[in-house]
Design a protein around this motif. Sequence first.
Motif, PDB file in Angstrom:
ATOM      1  N   ARG B  95      40.690 -16.161 -15.190  1.00  0.00           N
ATOM      2  CA  ARG B  95      40.035 -14.923 -15.619  1.00  0.00           C
ATOM      3  C   ARG B  95      40.600 -13.720 -14.851  1.00  0.00           C
ATOM      4  O   ARG B  95      40.866 -12.671 -15.444  1.00  0.00           O
ATOM      5  CB  ARG B  95      38.527 -15.041 -15.379  1.00  0.00           C
ATOM      6  CG  ARG B  95      37.797 -13.827 -15.840  1.00  0.00           C
ATOM      7  CD  ARG B  95      36.318 -13.930 -15.661  1.00  0.00           C
ATOM      8  NE  ARG B  95      35.713 -12.736 -16.233  1.00  0.00           N
ATOM      9  CZ  ARG B  95      34.454 -12.610 -16.524  1.00  0.00           C
ATOM     10  NH1 ARG B  95      33.638 -13.591 -16.303  1.00  0.00           N
ATOM     11  NH2 ARG B  95      33.995 -11.489 -17.027  1.00  0.00           N
ATOM     12  N   PRO B 137      38.319 -20.256 -24.917  1.00  0.00           N
ATOM     13  CA  PRO B 137      36.929 -20.114 -24.460  1.00  0.00           C
ATOM     14  C   PRO B 137      36.780 -19.800 -22.972  1.00  0.00           C
ATOM     15  O   PRO B 137      35.675 -19.523 -22.518  1.00  0.00           O
ATOM     16  CB  PRO B 137      36.309 -21.486 -24.781  1.00  0.00           C
ATOM     17  CG  PRO B 137      37.147 -22.031 -25.874  1.00  0.00           C
ATOM     18  CD  PRO B 137      38.533 -21.569 -25.570  1.00  0.00           C
ATOM     19  N   LEU B 138      37.853 -19.860 -22.215  1.00  0.00           N
ATOM     20  CA  LEU B 138      37.780 -19.507 -20.799  1.00  0.00           C
ATOM     21  C   LEU B 138      38.173 -18.055 -20.560  1.00  0.00           C
ATOM     22  O   LEU B 138      38.161 -17.581 -19.420  1.00  0.00           O
ATOM     23  CB  LEU B 138      38.697 -20.423 -19.979  1.00  0.00           C
ATOM     24  CG  LEU B 138      38.285 -21.896 -19.933  1.00  0.00           C
ATOM     25  CD1 LEU B 138      39.358 -22.738 -19.278  1.00  0.00           C
ATOM     26  CD2 LEU B 138      36.969 -22.045 -19.177  1.00  0.00           C
ATOM     27  N   LEU B 139      38.537 -17.351 -21.623  1.00  0.00           N
ATOM     28  CA  LEU B 139      38.975 -15.962 -21.475  1.00  0.00           C
ATOM     29  C   LEU B 139      37.925 -15.008 -22.026  1.00  0.00           C
ATOM     30  O   LEU B 139      37.349 -15.278 -23.094  1.00  0.00           O
ATOM     31  CB  LEU B 139      40.295 -15.740 -22.225  1.00  0.00           C
ATOM     32  CG  LEU B 139      41.457 -16.631 -21.795  1.00  0.00           C
ATOM     33  CD1 LEU B 139      42.645 -16.435 -22.735  1.00  0.00           C
ATOM     34  CD2 LEU B 139      41.860 -16.332 -20.363  1.00  0.00           C
ATOM     35  N   PRO B 140      37.673 -13.895 -21.345  1.00  0.00           N
ATOM     36  CA  PRO B 140      36.696 -12.931 -21.868  1.00  0.00           C
ATOM     37  C   PRO B 140      37.221 -12.272 -23.150  1.00  0.00           C
ATOM     38  O   PRO B 140      38.435 -12.187 -23.363  1.00  0.00           O
ATOM     39  CB  PRO B 140      36.563 -11.910 -20.733  1.00  0.00           C
ATOM     40  CG  PRO B 140      37.779 -12.075 -19.910  1.00  0.00           C
ATOM     41  CD  PRO B 140      38.250 -13.476 -20.068  1.00  0.00           C
ATOM     42  N   ALA B 141      36.287 -11.834 -23.988  1.00  0.00           N
ATOM     43  CA  ALA B 141      36.678 -11.241 -25.272  1.00  0.00           C
ATOM     44  C   ALA B 141      37.490  -9.965 -25.065  1.00  0.00           C
ATOM     45  O   ALA B 141      38.413  -9.679 -25.829  1.00  0.00           O
ATOM     46  CB  ALA B 141      35.429 -10.950 -26.092  1.00  0.00           C
ATOM     47  N   HIS B 142      37.135  -9.200 -24.069  1.00  0.00           N
ATOM     48  CA  HIS B 142      37.838  -7.936 -23.824  1.00  0.00           C
ATOM     49  C   HIS B 142      38.266  -7.859 -22.367  1.00  0.00           C
ATOM     50  O   HIS B 142      37.535  -8.300 -21.485  1.00  0.00           O
ATOM     51  CB  HIS B 142      36.928  -6.746 -24.137  1.00  0.00           C
ATOM     52  CG  HIS B 142      36.384  -6.795 -25.527  1.00  0.00           C
ATOM     53  ND1 HIS B 142      37.162  -6.541 -26.628  1.00  0.00           N
ATOM     54  CD2 HIS B 142      35.143  -7.100 -25.994  1.00  0.00           C
ATOM     55  CE1 HIS B 142      36.423  -6.675 -27.728  1.00  0.00           C
ATOM     56  NE2 HIS B 142      35.199  -7.022 -27.370  1.00  0.00           N
TER      57      HIS B 142
END
Lengths: 446, 237
Positions: B95, B137-142
Amino acid sequence: MIATTATGRHVLDPWLALLAGDRVWNDDDGPPDAKRRVAGGLELVALTFVVSLLWVVVVRRVGIGGERTPAAMPAAVATVAAAALAVRPATIVLGRRSEPAAFVPRIMWRGLCFLTLAVAIVVQMPGWPVVAAWAVGIVVGADVMLSAWALGIEARPVRWWRHFLLSPLHFGVIGALAAVALMPNYLPHFWSLVGPYLALHIGLVMAVLTSRGLASVSEQLDVELQAARRSAAVQERRHRAHWLHDDVLAEIRLTTLRMQSGVRSSSQIVSDLEELDHRLRIRQLDELYQGDLIRLADILQPHVRRAQTLGVSFTAMPSLDAAGRRVDPDTGRLFGRAVSVLLSNSINAGARSVALGIDADEHGIQLRVADDAGGFDFERMPPGHGLDHLADEMGRANLTRIGLPGGSLMMADIRVGHVPAAVTAARPVWAPAGAAAPDPHEGPHS
Amino acid sequence: MTTSILLVDDAASLAELFARAVEHELGHRVEVVVAVADVHEALERGPYEIAIVDLSFPQERCTGLDALAEIHRHSPDTKLALFTQGDDWVAETLRDAWELLPIATVISKTAPLDYQLAAIQSVVETGSAPPDPAVQPLLPAHRPEWRTPERFAKLIQHQGHAKVWSALIDDPDDATYKSVAARTGLKLNTVKNYRSQLLSELNLHGLSDPTLREMQDFARRCRAFLRPFVDDALQVR
């Protein structure tokens, strides 16, 4: 201003830090461990004893029904001070969280409380402050240990006592007592000063003994904790070795035997290895379910990977904002079953493109799997079908199918804590890339 | 056209095989480095159009984030790609890397080779590729706009903060107020005040009212971004 030595060390700093109390240094104020509960309990009992003693003295002095107001004033003030000092140990014993405390105000009001308590004891029991001093010593000893643990200071009560005995402050007190004793005019006051001085030392001895006792309890608990950790680590290693032997190696052996059982092309071998990879990932997931909370993203991963290897492309995936949610193992297992069944359903129906979505709040999780495969009649699903089992497991009302032009959307609603719950609220319209949005007026089953 | 790729991964055999596959299938030149400590030397032999970096280096006291930051500082034009299992162990580092650096794509180590090669080729041709779906799914949307390497300067407002961060990064044990005060020569309450001063800024990095121990984890993980500002502040005496 804090005094410093020639080496720049702040001499009074640790003392002020201890006086400020443990709450100042416990940033998260998490659940207290056993040693902190013991220290907090000890502090509470000792404070209760001191206050009770003072009120016994009041009753004995004025008798039942006598005029208590002037005689009871020191005891009342001491009770307020003791109650203020008891707040923190009480929150520790009860395992409650409290608001963070500022350093200087804490020093001031805690210093004032301790001073008030000491003065009230001397005033209330002028000839016998020693009787209460030992209990105050226990309060101080327990309080010091709570602060020392929070600060990361190694408690050395005997050394601290020796420092006090050799300090200019102590020599000043002895000098003053000697001066009073040597001056005939002040000699009558000498004995009234010796009482508080003895009380001070008895209090200090008790504080040192309490600190040492708690430090020793803490060391013992640490030793036991480490032994328990070592034992758990050994157990875990044996478990891993077993897992590696019985599960991983057995799976590899099975795949090897399957390959040996007939002539297999390289693509079949790759396929067998990919199947092995998936089974091991599911085993890995089973291991994660044995732990504490598990993240939805970790549950999704093996199923997404399997679909990928079977040629499915994903047009949408949930981001960390939704998939970062951690759930209890039972909810995780149910979510994993839903992902597995719905994705398998799409793959078996011949989907080439799948969009996956998650909505999660404190009450539940909605999993959405939309694909470009043909539809089927959810109502006439044959018994024994994976989807049928899933519907039984999570409640049929929590499984919804919406037909899309050129595809379908399956939604599984999972109540957190794995209690099946009927979902009646409308959910946001959502569809895979290329597919038209579903008609919100369409019935749940096609 | 041949593209020059730097692959940083401690799994030497796998890295070599993967490098050969990239060279054979895509026709690019791949240099393999198996330790973060060797990245600096490799950069001298550059430049590289793409750097593919693993996140976990258990044998070293650093992570792929250190390598990525060094590569980005040395050659900002190099496209950065993450090469990771994408499990819970590296989730925080993943992240941080995603939010702090211009990551062109995230390649899953467990994805089929075709997917991996397609992602690399997409980066070569277009400059980026969608992250692997299994890692998504381990990455933030923005990516938050306010979270940048430059923003770390605000975590070191004066020398005192620099001393605290330096102590947190260098302390091999779990940090306590006592240990930080002993390492920095600061008063205990001063350490506490400095922590309080940084809380709002730390909140922007996803740390809500962190303990010293959590600040230490953050400092160790993001030392590649903190250290330059810490060193600058400590040198200006």
